[in-house]
Design an enzyme around this catalytic site. Structure first.
Site, PDB file in Angstrom:
ATOM      1  N   ARG A 108      -9.560   0.031  -4.512  1.00  0.00           N
ATOM      2  CA  ARG A 108      -9.897   0.624  -3.216  1.00  0.00           C
ATOM      3  C   ARG A 108     -11.340   1.109  -3.255  1.00  0.00           C
ATOM      4  NH1 ARG A 108      -6.990   4.450   0.758  1.00  0.00           N
ATOM      5  NH2 ARG A 108      -7.723   6.228  -0.422  1.00  0.00           N
ATOM      6  N   THR A 112     -15.486   2.929   1.679  1.00  0.00           N
ATOM      7  CA  THR A 112     -14.845   2.366   2.893  1.00  0.00           C
ATOM      8  C   THR A 112     -13.339   2.579   2.888  1.00  0.00           C
ATOM      9  OG1 THR A 112     -14.453   0.224   1.879  1.00  0.00           O
ATOM     10  CG2 THR A 112     -16.584   0.513   2.974  1.00  0.00           C
ATOM     11  N   ASP A 204       4.674   6.509 -10.526  1.00  0.00           N
ATOM     12  CA  ASP A 204       3.687   5.426 -10.590  1.00  0.00           C
ATOM     13  C   ASP A 204       4.259   4.293 -11.431  1.00  0.00           C
ATOM     14  OD1 ASP A 204       1.486   3.787 -11.658  1.00  0.00           O
ATOM     15  OD2 ASP A 204       0.236   5.180 -10.527  1.00  0.00           O
ATOM     16  N   ASP A 207       2.085   3.104 -14.441  1.00  0.00           N
ATOM     17  CA  ASP A 207       2.080   4.059 -15.558  1.00  0.00           C
ATOM     18  C   ASP A 207       3.401   4.044 -16.299  1.00  0.00           C
ATOM     19  OD1 ASP A 207      -0.499   4.914 -15.234  1.00  0.00           O
ATOM     20  OD2 ASP A 207       0.011   6.679 -14.042  1.00  0.00           O
TER      21      ASP A 207
HETATM   22  N1  URA Z   1       2.411   3.096  -6.301  1.00  0.00           N
HETATM   23  C1  URA Z   1       3.319   3.494  -7.208  1.00  0.00           C
HETATM   24  O1  URA Z   1       3.327   3.040  -8.345  1.00  0.00           O
HETATM   25  N2  URA Z   1       4.230   4.430  -6.843  1.00  0.00           N
HETATM   26  C2  URA Z   1       4.273   4.952  -5.602  1.00  0.00           C
HETATM   27  O2  URA Z   1       5.142   5.780  -5.317  1.00  0.00           O
HETATM   28  C3  URA Z   1       3.316   4.509  -4.666  1.00  0.00           C
HETATM   29  C4  URA Z   1       2.399   3.587  -5.045  1.00  0.00           C
END
Ligand code: URA
Length: 213
Positions: A108, A112, A204, A207
């Site tokens: 990202r 912008t 995530d 992760d």
């Molecule tokens: N990306 C992720 O890995 N988890 C989320 O909850 C949102 C975006």
């Protein structure tokens, strides 16, 4: 299309799939198990996503007779949005070992706020394309990834988006940009939080998959 049109969304329900997703959501689940579960769920999702693949026939000989045997009529490719998409691609590749693989890396732009691709490698003659990313949160990356695929000559009707968990907000953004690209998922969750994480979600995905918490 209306503001709340979910007609392109297919939520695949199956007791095994739902059980495995609950294990993935549990914060105590370690990366090694998380990865295995993502592989297994992707395989189950892949079964549904590929249900309408076209078939042709080939003349073969069984040990007893000749027959016209059904075989896949076109190639299939799995395109992962880096990096969490890699975990889903593993399971789909197990289901369809002949599948070709492509990768899209997006970041990202901090100014912008728009997604830009930093890596793109697509197979030649990809056929049916399964675009994979486990979390459809804001929908921005997935919509942009489809733009990239279309720009690279892939036909809209050959595209399917395969995700693990969707937020309603992400489905809306994606479906508005690409109403004719079906979305397959294991769950439609409640909402996004202020940091664009899906609730209840699973945290995530990248992760948890790669142990980079
Ligand atoms: N990306 C992720 O890995 N988890 C989320 O909850 C949102 C975006």
């Amino acid at each position: 299309m209306s503001e709340h049109d979910f007609s392109s969304l297919h939520v695949v329900t199956h007791p095994l799939l739902q059980h495995k997703l609950s294990l993935m959501r549990d914060r105590k689940t370690p990366p090694i198990l998380f990865r295995q579960l993502l592989r297994e769920i992707s395989l189950l999702l892949g079964y549904e996503v590929t249900r309408d693949l076209p078939l042709t026939t080939e003349r073969i000989e069984t040990p007893l007779v000749e027959m016209e045997a059904p075989v896949l009529a076109c190639p299939l490719s799995i395109v992962s949005i880096l990096r969490a998409g890699l975990g889903m691609a593993e399971g789909l590749q197990q289901l369809i070992p002949s599948a070709r693989e492509g990768h899209i890396g997006l970041y990202r732009d901090p100014e912008t706020k728009k997604p830009h691709e930093y890596f793109l490698k697509l197979p030649e003659n990809p056929g049916r394309v399964l675009l994979v990313d486990p979390m459809l949160a804001t929908g921005g990356s997935a919509a942009h990834a489809v733009d990239v695929l279309l720009r690279n000559g892939i036909a809209r009707e050959d595209l399917r988006l395969v995700t693990l968990v969707c937020a309603p907000e992400g489905v809306q953004v994606f479906a508005k940009a690409h109403p004719d690209v079906p979305i397959y998922t294991a769950a439609l969750d409640e909402k996004l939080n202020e940091k664009a994480y899906i609730l209840p979600g699973l945290g995530d995905a990248g992760d948890r998959l790669f142990g980079t918490l």
